[in-house]
Design an enzyme around this catalytic site. Structure first.
Site, PDB file in Angstrom:
ATOM      1  N   SER A 124       0.835  -1.212   0.000  1.00 20.61           N
ATOM      2  CA  SER A 124       0.000   0.000   0.000  1.00 20.61           C
ATOM      3  C   SER A 124       0.860   1.248   0.000  1.00 20.61           C
ATOM      4  O   SER A 124       2.015   1.244   0.418  1.00 20.61           O
ATOM      5  CB  SER A 124      -0.929   0.027   1.214  1.00 20.61           C
TER       6      SER A 124
HETATM    7  N1  SAH Z   1      -0.693  -4.937   4.121  1.00 17.28           N
HETATM    8  C1  SAH Z   1       0.085  -5.199   2.932  1.00 17.28           C
HETATM    9  C2  SAH Z   1      -0.655  -4.805   1.664  1.00 17.28           C
HETATM   10  C3  SAH Z   1      -1.297  -5.957   1.152  1.00 17.28           C
HETATM   11  S1  SAH Z   1      -2.244  -5.921  -0.316  1.00 17.28           S
HETATM   12  C4  SAH Z   1       1.450  -4.566   2.981  1.00 17.28           C
HETATM   13  O1  SAH Z   1       1.750  -3.835   3.928  1.00 17.28           O
HETATM   14  O2  SAH Z   1       2.254  -4.820   2.081  1.00 17.28           O
HETATM   15  C5  SAH Z   1      -3.548  -6.985   0.253  1.00 17.28           C
HETATM   16  C6  SAH Z   1      -3.167  -8.389   0.604  1.00 17.28           C
HETATM   17  O3  SAH Z   1      -4.355  -9.036   1.062  1.00 17.28           O
HETATM   18  C7  SAH Z   1      -2.668  -9.214  -0.581  1.00 17.28           C
HETATM   19  O4  SAH Z   1      -1.406  -9.734  -0.283  1.00 17.28           O
HETATM   20  C8  SAH Z   1      -3.732 -10.309  -0.729  1.00 17.28           C
HETATM   21  O5  SAH Z   1      -3.199 -11.557  -1.147  1.00 17.28           O
HETATM   22  C9  SAH Z   1      -4.298 -10.379   0.682  1.00 17.28           C
HETATM   23  N2  SAH Z   1      -5.639 -10.965   0.796  1.00 17.28           N
HETATM   24  C10 SAH Z   1      -6.708 -10.802  -0.028  1.00 17.28           C
HETATM   25  N3  SAH Z   1      -7.760 -11.513   0.428  1.00 17.28           N
HETATM   26  C11 SAH Z   1      -7.361 -12.134   1.577  1.00 17.28           C
HETATM   27  C12 SAH Z   1      -7.976 -13.032   2.496  1.00 17.28           C
HETATM   28  N4  SAH Z   1      -9.241 -13.459   2.343  1.00 17.28           N
HETATM   29  N5  SAH Z   1      -7.262 -13.452   3.565  1.00 17.28           N
HETATM   30  C13 SAH Z   1      -5.961 -13.064   3.742  1.00 17.28           C
HETATM   31  N6  SAH Z   1      -5.318 -12.237   2.897  1.00 17.28           N
HETATM   32  C14 SAH Z   1      -6.003 -11.778   1.820  1.00 17.28           C
END
Ligand code: SAH
Length: 206
Positions: free
Chosen positions: A51
């Site tokens: 993000s």
């Molecule tokens: N917080 C992260 C940004 C992640 S982007 C950072 O600091 O880099 C969102 C993430 O959510 C992705 O890696 C995606 O694979 C994950 N995601 C999406 N749906 C999900 C679910 N049901 N359970 C766990 N993770 C999920």
């Protein structure tokens, strides 16, 4: 980077200090390293992104983390947001559905010596009941709706920060006021990668 966050209206000093303490370039692909301190999201593989710093700061400020709070993060991704929460003194449980990202973040956090972050591979729609209740829950993917298990896993007084919507997501902060009483506040609009059901094994297509 922190100066830019201030200019965009982030005023929470504890959050700004945490963002100053965690080197974002470790969480990015080498190719983007020179741009790590720009206020932009970047690809981290598997169609996911780290993000934008503004979004991380905004959500973290809404979460109002205090030292020793138990915080659940849904969507570990690169591990950056989890590290910011840990820098604020929280005990962080973070869950990721993509096995490859889970493995990479877990190894990186260990290498960086970041303690107090516990990584899990699984579907965040169900939360992580084993370590509940949480003083804070943060969802870092765009959720089509607010999953009931996440509300249930909040401590009384706990806060769930979650972007809700299809194309565009509005940031919500849901505070559990009593066992069956919640307050829902709505903030600005963002665009996140989607919150998907089920898990994805490494080497499998998402
Ligand atoms: N917080 C992260 C940004 C992640 S982007 C950072 O600091 O880099 C969102 C993430 O959510 C992705 O890696 C995606 O694979 C994950 N995601 C999406 N749906 C999900 C679910 N049901 N359970 C766990 N993770 C999920």
């Amino acid at each position: 980077m922190v100066e830019a966050l201030r200019q965009r209206g982030i005023t929470d000093e504890a959050v700004l200090t945490a963002m100053m303490a965690v080197p974002r370039h470790f969480f990015l692909d080498k190719a983007f390293e020179d741009h790590a301190y720009e206020d932009k999201p970047f690809p981290i593989g598997h169609k996911q992104t780290i993000s934008q710093p503004f979004t991380v700061a905004y959500m973290t400020a809404l979460l109002q983390v205090k030292p020793n709070d138990r915080v659940l993060e849904i969507g570990t991704g690169s591990g950056y947001q989890a590290s910011i929460l840990a820098a604020l003194g929280a005990r962080v449980y973070t869950i990721e559905r993509q096995e490859a990202l889970y493995l990479r973040a877990k190894a990186l956090l260990k290498e960086l010596g970041i303690r107090n972050v516990y990584c899990f591979w699984g579907d965040g729609f169900g939360g992580l009941p084993k370590y509940a209740p949480y003083e804070g829950i943060i969802v870092t993917a765009g959720a089509p709706f607010v999953p009931e298990p996440l509300r249930q896993q909040l401590a009384i007084g706990g806060r769930l920060v979650i972007p809700v919507g299809e194309e565009v997501q509005y940031m919500h902060r849901i505070t559990r006021l009593a066992a069956d009483e919640y307050q829902d506040e709505v903030f600005e609009a963002f665009r996140f990668v989607p919150f998907l059901e089920g898990v994805n094994k490494k080497d499998e297509k998402s």
